[in-house]
Design a protein around this motif. Structure first.
Motif, PDB file in Angstrom:
ATOM      1  N   ILE A 101     -31.934  22.710  -2.022  1.00 20.62           N
ATOM      2  CA  ILE A 101     -31.220  24.107  -1.940  1.00 20.62           C
ATOM      3  C   ILE A 101     -31.831  25.248  -2.766  1.00 20.62           C
ATOM      4  N   GLU A 102     -32.551  24.734  -3.618  1.00 17.94           N
ATOM      5  CA  GLU A 102     -33.476  25.850  -4.341  1.00 17.94           C
ATOM      6  C   GLU A 102     -34.261  26.440  -3.449  1.00 17.94           C
ATOM      7  N   LYS A 105     -32.885  29.013  -1.163  1.00 17.29           N
ATOM      8  CA  LYS A 105     -32.316  30.212  -1.924  1.00 17.29           C
ATOM      9  C   LYS A 105     -33.413  31.277  -2.072  1.00 17.29           C
ATOM     10  N   ASN A 139     -26.499  15.944   5.884  1.00 17.30           N
ATOM     11  CA  ASN A 139     -26.602  16.481   4.765  1.00 17.30           C
ATOM     12  C   ASN A 139     -25.536  17.654   4.725  1.00 17.30           C
ATOM     13  N   PRO A 141     -23.379  18.562   2.383  1.00 19.96           N
ATOM     14  CA  PRO A 141     -23.323  19.555   1.170  1.00 19.96           C
ATOM     15  C   PRO A 141     -24.358  20.607   1.539  1.00 19.96           C
ATOM     16  N   PHE A 142     -25.637  20.433   1.898  1.00 19.29           N
ATOM     17  CA  PHE A 142     -26.296  21.475   2.047  1.00 19.29           C
ATOM     18  C   PHE A 142     -26.058  22.849   2.977  1.00 19.29           C
ATOM     19  N   LYS A 144     -22.856  23.438   3.515  1.00 25.14           N
ATOM     20  CA  LYS A 144     -21.774  24.083   2.827  1.00 25.14           C
ATOM     21  C   LYS A 144     -22.292  25.148   2.042  1.00 25.14           C
ATOM     22  N   SER A 145     -23.267  24.812   1.314  1.00 27.41           N
ATOM     23  CA  SER A 145     -23.920  25.620   0.289  1.00 27.41           C
ATOM     24  C   SER A 145     -24.645  26.794   0.838  1.00 27.41           C
ATOM     25  N   ILE A 146     -25.300  26.735   2.364  1.00 28.73           N
ATOM     26  CA  ILE A 146     -25.765  27.920   2.802  1.00 28.73           C
ATOM     27  C   ILE A 146     -24.860  28.894   2.999  1.00 28.73           C
ATOM     28  N   ARG A 148     -21.491  29.183   1.959  1.00 34.99           N
ATOM     29  CA  ARG A 148     -21.137  30.225   0.787  1.00 34.99           C
ATOM     30  C   ARG A 148     -22.190  30.890   0.237  1.00 34.99           C
ATOM     31  N   LEU A 149     -23.313  30.852   0.443  1.00 41.53           N
ATOM     32  CA  LEU A 149     -24.588  31.645  -0.071  1.00 41.53           C
ATOM     33  C   LEU A 149     -24.672  33.018   0.818  1.00 41.53           C
ATOM     34  N   SER A 152     -21.907  35.501   0.294  1.00 38.76           N
ATOM     35  CA  SER A 152     -22.118  36.112  -0.903  1.00 38.76           C
ATOM     36  C   SER A 152     -22.979  37.465  -0.784  1.00 38.76           C
TER      37      SER A 152
END
Length: 459
Positions: A101-102, A105, A139, A141-142, A144-146, A148-149, A152
């Motif tokens: 995920i880093e 980002k 994957n 979780p990845f 969902k993280s994207i 959310r990102l 924002s």
């Protein structure tokens, strides 16, 4: 004398092959001659030596249409023809790795600086955020993280999430995906026999679980299924365009995308076996007793109509790529040799190993940059030198091709790219054959011209 002989030969063909009387044959010959004269004169009127510059790439990054993440290189199926399977050798080793995920980002931070420049003319236009694999649902979780990102960020552009999936895990995650309005491209090749190459690692069919999942969504989320679910079928020796179209229309009231097997990066020792699987879309349509019906059903999913659309658009004196061209006193087409895109003009693709490519369809050995935990490495000057080194040797040949303004061939997919040559180069005689085919197609499908001009070009 030669022109008279050619005219007589064409009239004879029109009379015998198409059963036309003399007057009708002369009418169609006149129609064809006018079309040929206009397009051939246009086709030889331009020089073809445009080079890529860093400013062009900066403009595409500032107005990026799509970011595609290779979420994971792991997959729960082992499809025989997979682009990352035994037939191919132009990809990085698959090690069941996930994209950090880093890295994602870092890439988004890098791109957002371009989106804040004056070169960004895309405010209000959709930016597509896409998830690819492997099988991306492995994957979650990845993903969902994207989401959310991006939630924002204040991009001043609406986000549309898309995913290509084999649907094995889809039922488990459909609630989340539907709530975020994901557009899903489902890989399915038709009925159970048609789908024989899409198997589990143990060789057993994956058809039943995918079919049942699709029926579940169709029954329980009908509006979502209608608007957000699309199918992609791969054409091969165990199906046909006719079988594919009939299956999806009968089962799901959908017309799928139909793709051919990838011809690039095949291992030498696998070429003979690959040939037994490969099937050409146009040939499959031509072999069908429902040829005309299939062309009407497929519309803009028909690969020939796609080629014809590009041809009409780029050869029309009333078609302009932007408003600056509209107000220009001298119209001059500017494009790179071949059909190669300006880097990142359609999308940017990041692999699980942090490689940056113009899209997922080219070999991963052609990386244009890298993403690490510390930074994004993307040298635009180096990219330009790299592209121009490959494109310039073929530009002279492109300059004599009568289809060069309609070319859709990427330099990275050319056979023997170190000394590229184009298998679809058209000289004058072969261009005439294309024009004949174009006229034949429009005669059979007169509604298609209106569709091209109104629904595709003018929208």
């Amino acid at each position: 004398m030669n022109e008279e002989k050619d005219e007589a030969s064409i009239l004879a063909i029109l009379s015998t092959e198409y059963n036309l009387n003399s007057n009708d044959a002369k009418f169609y010959l006149s129609q064809y001659s006018q079309f040929e004269k206009a397009t051939i004169q246009y086709s030889i009127a331009e020089n073809y030596n445009m080079e890529l510059t860093p400013q062009m790439i900066e403009a595409t990054l500032s107005n990026l249409e799509q970011i595609t993440f290779e979420v994971t290189d792991a997959c729960n199926l082992k499809c025989k023809y997979c682009g990352y399977g035994d037939f191919y050798e132009n990809y990085d080793a698959r090690t069941h790795k996930n994209l950090p995920i880093e890295h994602a980002k870092k890439l988004i931070e890098f791109l957002s600086k371009y989106w804040e420049t004056k070169e960004n003319l895309s405010e209000g236009e959709v930016i597509y955020v896409s998830f690819y694999g492997g099988e991306p649902l492995l994957n979650m979780p990845f993903i969902k993280s994207i989401v959310r990102l991006f939630d924002s960020y204040n991009l001043k552009r609406p986000i549309k999430y898309t995913m290509t999936t084999n649907a094995i895990l889809l039922k488990k995650h459909i609630g989340y995906l539907a709530s975020h309005d994901f557009h899903l491209l489902i890989s399915l090749d038709g009925n159970k026999y048609n789908n024989s190459y899409r198997v589990w690692p143990n060789g057993k069919s994956s058809y039943n679980i995918v079919y049942e999942c699709m029926k579940y969504i169709q029954d329980n989320l009908p509006a979502y299924f209608k608007d957000n679910i699309e199918f992609n079928a791969v054409l091969h020796d165990k199906n046909s365009v006719e079988e594919i179209i009939n299956f999806f229309r009968e089962e799901f009231s959908k017309t799928p995308l139909i793709g051919e097997l990838n011809l690039n990066g095949i291992k030498k020792e696998k070429k003979d076996e690959f040939k037994t699987l490969f099937k050409d879309t146009a040939q499959s349509i031509n072999e069908s007793s429902q040829k005309g019906k299939l062309e009407k059903i497929m519309k803009d999913k028909d690969p020939f109509l796609n080629l014809l659309t590009v041809f009409i658009q780029r050869n029309s004196i009333m078609s302009y790529p932007d408003y600056n061209s509209l107000f220009s006193l001298k119209r001059k087409i500017q494009s790179l040799p071949t059909g190669t895109c300006i880097p990142f003009s359609k999308k940017i693709f990041i692999t699980v190993n942090g490689k940056l490519l113009p899209c997922e369809r080219i070999g991963q050995e052609y990386s244009l940059g890298y993403v690490t935990n510390q930074k994004v490495e993307l040298d635009l000057d180096v990219i330009c030198k790299y592209y121009n080194k490959w494109l310039m040797p073929i530009s002279q040949k492109c300059g004599t091709c009568y289809m060069r303004h309609s070319c859709q061939h990427c330099i990275f997919n050319f056979p023997n790219s170190e000394k590229p040559f184009c298998i679809d180069y058209l000289d004058k005689e072969n261009f005439k054959r294309f024009l004949k085919r174009a006229i034949d197609y429009l005669e059979r499908n007169p509604q298609s011209y209106r569709h091209i001009m109104k629904d595709i070009i003018m929208r």
